[in-house]
Design a protein around this motif. Sequence first.
Motif, PDB file in Angstrom:
ATOM      1  N   GLN A 136       0.805 -11.697   5.784  1.00 20.47           N
ATOM      2  CA  GLN A 136       1.392 -11.040   6.775  1.00 20.47           C
ATOM      3  C   GLN A 136       2.326  -9.841   6.425  1.00 20.47           C
ATOM      4  OE1 GLN A 136       1.537 -11.627  10.371  1.00 20.47           O
ATOM      5  NE2 GLN A 136       2.397  -9.793  10.217  1.00 20.47           N
ATOM      6  N   THR A 137       2.985  -9.877   5.254  1.00 13.92           N
ATOM      7  CA  THR A 137       3.630  -8.854   4.734  1.00 13.92           C
ATOM      8  C   THR A 137       2.681  -7.410   4.469  1.00 13.92           C
ATOM      9  OG1 THR A 137       5.380 -10.076   3.846  1.00 13.92           O
ATOM     10  CG2 THR A 137       5.330  -7.869   3.053  1.00 13.92           C
ATOM     11  N   LYS A 138       1.517  -8.016   3.896  1.00 12.36           N
ATOM     12  CA  LYS A 138       0.550  -6.734   3.600  1.00 12.36           C
ATOM     13  C   LYS A 138      -0.017  -6.295   4.996  1.00 12.36           C
ATOM     14  CE  LYS A 138      -3.624  -5.933   1.086  1.00 12.36           C
ATOM     15  NZ  LYS A 138      -4.617  -6.370   0.053  1.00 12.36           N
ATOM     16  N   LEU A 139      -0.173  -7.085   5.808  1.00  9.78           N
ATOM     17  CA  LEU A 139      -0.690  -6.565   7.048  1.00  9.78           C
ATOM     18  C   LEU A 139       0.493  -5.578   7.717  1.00  9.78           C
ATOM     19  CD1 LEU A 139      -2.966  -6.687   8.953  1.00  9.78           C
ATOM     20  CD2 LEU A 139      -1.863  -8.358  10.426  1.00  9.78           C
ATOM     21  N   ASP A 140       1.900  -5.758   7.388  1.00  9.84           N
ATOM     22  CA  ASP A 140       2.916  -4.949   8.048  1.00  9.84           C
ATOM     23  C   ASP A 140       2.568  -3.648   7.261  1.00  9.84           C
ATOM     24  OD1 ASP A 140       3.756  -6.828   9.677  1.00  9.84           O
ATOM     25  OD2 ASP A 140       5.257  -7.582   8.122  1.00  9.84           O
ATOM     26  N   VAL A 141       2.313  -3.620   5.980  1.00  8.12           N
ATOM     27  CA  VAL A 141       2.271  -2.319   4.969  1.00  8.12           C
ATOM     28  C   VAL A 141       1.166  -1.758   5.696  1.00  8.12           C
ATOM     29  CG1 VAL A 141       2.119  -1.258   2.840  1.00  8.12           C
ATOM     30  CG2 VAL A 141       3.548  -3.243   3.138  1.00  8.12           C
ATOM     31  N   ILE A 142       0.032  -2.165   6.040  1.00  7.83           N
ATOM     32  CA  ILE A 142      -1.284  -1.401   6.327  1.00  7.83           C
ATOM     33  C   ILE A 142      -1.134  -1.122   7.647  1.00  7.83           C
ATOM     34  CG2 ILE A 142      -3.583  -2.040   7.025  1.00  7.83           C
ATOM     35  CD1 ILE A 142      -4.025  -4.136   4.888  1.00  7.83           C
ATOM     36  N   GLY A 143      -0.372  -1.702   8.479  1.00  9.93           N
ATOM     37  CA  GLY A 143      -0.101  -1.034   9.999  1.00  9.93           C
ATOM     38  C   GLY A 143       0.887  -0.077   9.776  1.00  9.93           C
ATOM     39  N   ASN A 144       1.928   0.179   9.086  1.00 12.78           N
ATOM     40  CA  ASN A 144       2.648   1.365   8.842  1.00 12.78           C
ATOM     41  C   ASN A 144       1.645   2.563   8.146  1.00 12.78           C
ATOM     42  OD1 ASN A 144       5.269   2.488   8.597  1.00 12.78           O
ATOM     43  ND2 ASN A 144       4.840   2.728   6.637  1.00 12.78           N
ATOM     44  N   ASN A 145       0.882   2.219   7.393  1.00 10.08           N
ATOM     45  CA  ASN A 145       0.102   3.260   6.848  1.00 10.08           C
ATOM     46  C   ASN A 145      -0.789   3.787   7.702  1.00 10.08           C
ATOM     47  OD1 ASN A 145       0.807   2.823   4.201  1.00 10.08           O
ATOM     48  ND2 ASN A 145      -0.853   1.630   3.537  1.00 10.08           N
ATOM     49  N   ILE A 146      -1.574   2.956   8.766  1.00  7.06           N
ATOM     50  CA  ILE A 146      -2.242   3.418   9.883  1.00  7.06           C
ATOM     51  C   ILE A 146      -1.482   4.171  10.712  1.00  7.06           C
ATOM     52  CG2 ILE A 146      -3.901   2.891  11.586  1.00  7.06           C
ATOM     53  CD1 ILE A 146      -4.824   0.527   9.877  1.00  7.06           C
ATOM     54  N   ALA A 147      -0.331   3.745  11.054  1.00  6.38           N
ATOM     55  CA  ALA A 147       0.588   4.638  12.069  1.00  6.38           C
ATOM     56  C   ALA A 147       0.900   5.844  11.249  1.00  6.38           C
ATOM     57  CB  ALA A 147       1.574   3.738  12.299  1.00  6.38           C
ATOM     58  N   LYS A 174       3.348   9.178   2.344  1.00  5.04           N
ATOM     59  CA  LYS A 174       2.633   8.619   1.111  1.00  5.04           C
ATOM     60  C   LYS A 174       2.582   7.117   1.487  1.00  5.04           C
ATOM     61  CE  LYS A 174       3.063  12.257  -0.865  1.00  5.04           C
ATOM     62  NZ  LYS A 174       1.574  13.291  -1.145  1.00  5.04           N
ATOM     63  N   LYS A 175       1.249   6.525   1.432  1.00  4.67           N
ATOM     64  CA  LYS A 175       0.920   5.378   1.649  1.00  4.67           C
ATOM     65  C   LYS A 175       1.705   4.245   0.759  1.00  4.67           C
ATOM     66  CE  LYS A 175      -3.404   5.213  -1.110  1.00  4.67           C
ATOM     67  NZ  LYS A 175      -4.790   5.301  -1.007  1.00  4.67           N
ATOM     68  N   GLY A 176       1.701   2.987   1.439  1.00  7.72           N
ATOM     69  CA  GLY A 176       2.140   2.006   0.656  1.00  7.72           C
ATOM     70  C   GLY A 176       0.939   0.932   0.105  1.00  7.72           C
ATOM     71  N   ARG A 177       1.481   0.233  -1.104  1.00  7.00           N
ATOM     72  CA  ARG A 177       0.343  -0.865  -1.319  1.00  7.00           C
ATOM     73  C   ARG A 177       0.952  -2.051  -1.686  1.00  7.00           C
ATOM     74  NH1 ARG A 177      -2.245   0.321  -7.048  1.00  7.00           N
ATOM     75  NH2 ARG A 177      -0.149  -0.331  -7.473  1.00  7.00           N
ATOM     76  N   VAL A 178       0.761  -3.318  -1.540  1.00  8.96           N
ATOM     77  CA  VAL A 178       1.262  -4.534  -1.539  1.00  8.96           C
ATOM     78  C   VAL A 178       0.353  -5.300  -2.586  1.00  8.96           C
ATOM     79  CG1 VAL A 178       1.720  -6.715  -0.670  1.00  8.96           C
ATOM     80  CG2 VAL A 178       1.925  -4.713   0.632  1.00  8.96           C
ATOM     81  N   THR A 179       0.885  -5.800  -3.587  1.00  8.74           N
ATOM     82  CA  THR A 179       0.236  -6.562  -4.896  1.00  8.74           C
ATOM     83  C   THR A 179       0.963  -7.877  -4.682  1.00  8.74           C
ATOM     84  OG1 THR A 179       1.709  -5.890  -6.462  1.00  8.74           O
ATOM     85  CG2 THR A 179      -0.139  -4.834  -6.220  1.00  8.74           C
ATOM     86  N   PHE A 180       0.192  -8.980  -5.338  1.00  9.57           N
ATOM     87  CA  PHE A 180       0.858 -10.404  -5.295  1.00  9.57           C
ATOM     88  C   PHE A 180       0.614 -10.920  -6.428  1.00  9.57           C
ATOM     89  CE2 PHE A 180      -1.669 -10.635  -0.983  1.00  9.57           C
ATOM     90  CZ  PHE A 180      -0.563 -10.213  -0.293  1.00  9.57           C
TER      91      PHE A 180
END
Length: 418
Positions: free
Chosen positions: A16-27, A35-41
Amino acid sequence: MLRSMYSGISGMKNFQTKLDVIGNNIANVNTFGFKKGRVTFKDTMNQMVAGASAASENRGGKNPMQVGLGSTLATIDTIHTGASLQTTGRALDLGIDGDGYFVVKQGNAEFYSRAGNFYLDDDGNLVNGDGLKVQAYKVDSKTNLPTNQYGDVAVNVNAVLPATATGDISITENLSANATDGSIFTQQIKIVDDAGKEHKIDVHFEKSTTADTWNVYINADPAANPKPTADTTIAFDPATGIPTTTPTSFAFTPIATGTAAPAAPLIPGWTGATALNLNFKDLTQVDGATTAIVSPDGNTEGSLESFNIGSMGEINGVYSNGQVNTLGVLALAKFSNSSGLQKAGNNLFQASINSGTPNVGIPGSGRGTIAPGSLEMSNVDLSEEFTEMIVTQRGFQANTRIITTSDEILQELVNLKR
């Protein structure tokens, strides 16, 4: 079973957090300088079922047995890679080609940005879209070089450049060593008197009958009859072609019409008695064409007509008298760890304790250069983001299946009592 359920919950939270970051990138796909964000686990702690054992004489060793307890966030990175520059043709749209960030200030708070859509406010200050003042290095009025101090930069569209009297005339390039005796080379220049008035005078170079020597006449035609006396003579070393006359300059005092005998160098309407220093230390006499250039300083009064920003960050004011003065040089900051910068919203970054101290300087000195009339686009790649979105969605779905499957097994256990 409970462990698998909680592992699935942790996975769902992370995706869900990764999807939040992806949504912010697309927005922000069309946000300049974004500058885009990236999530790692990373996996969380592991519960030990059995520890490892060493090999013995009669038996081999055993590996540890552990059950993982789910995943957690490792990092949420900001990717500071450069993006494409979009040409706008607007003079105050600036992109950075390479490393560095524009420095903007609000009061004493300093921020950094890659978005270069700037404007002029009612005081002529260069600001960003939110009114934060762009920082630039001050320029020394005498050397026209940037100083070590940077601050707000203002472009006064009503500025008037005062007149400056001519004081130094430099003579450079070459007088041909192949010139015949008596040949004359003439160049007309404009000089400014103490009252700010411009005057045209002729500087004549005449090849002397004396070897490697030239006569210089100022506003007096050497071909006149009777022939005037030369104002000075320049001698050259035939081997090196450099002047041997000492000193390599001489003072010439213009005289206004009616103030001296006709043999004196007269300039109609001249005001002032300041001597002009003619410097010919950079003049040569070698084979080839005569290309001597006579360059006086000084200028008449002029008003600011336009300004532009160069690739090295220089803000140049163009005046009606033809003068171009540098009003300031844009400051760029770079950091030892750009990923440590903290997003402050509005296309701004702030320094953090892990970004390092900002190293501020002029463009080109280990930093990027300025691309006038361009803006840096967002570095978000839509194809990459949509691919990541699909992977994230499937990962989220898979973790929900873990929870539902664990729930079904728990239901079977409850039904054993029936």
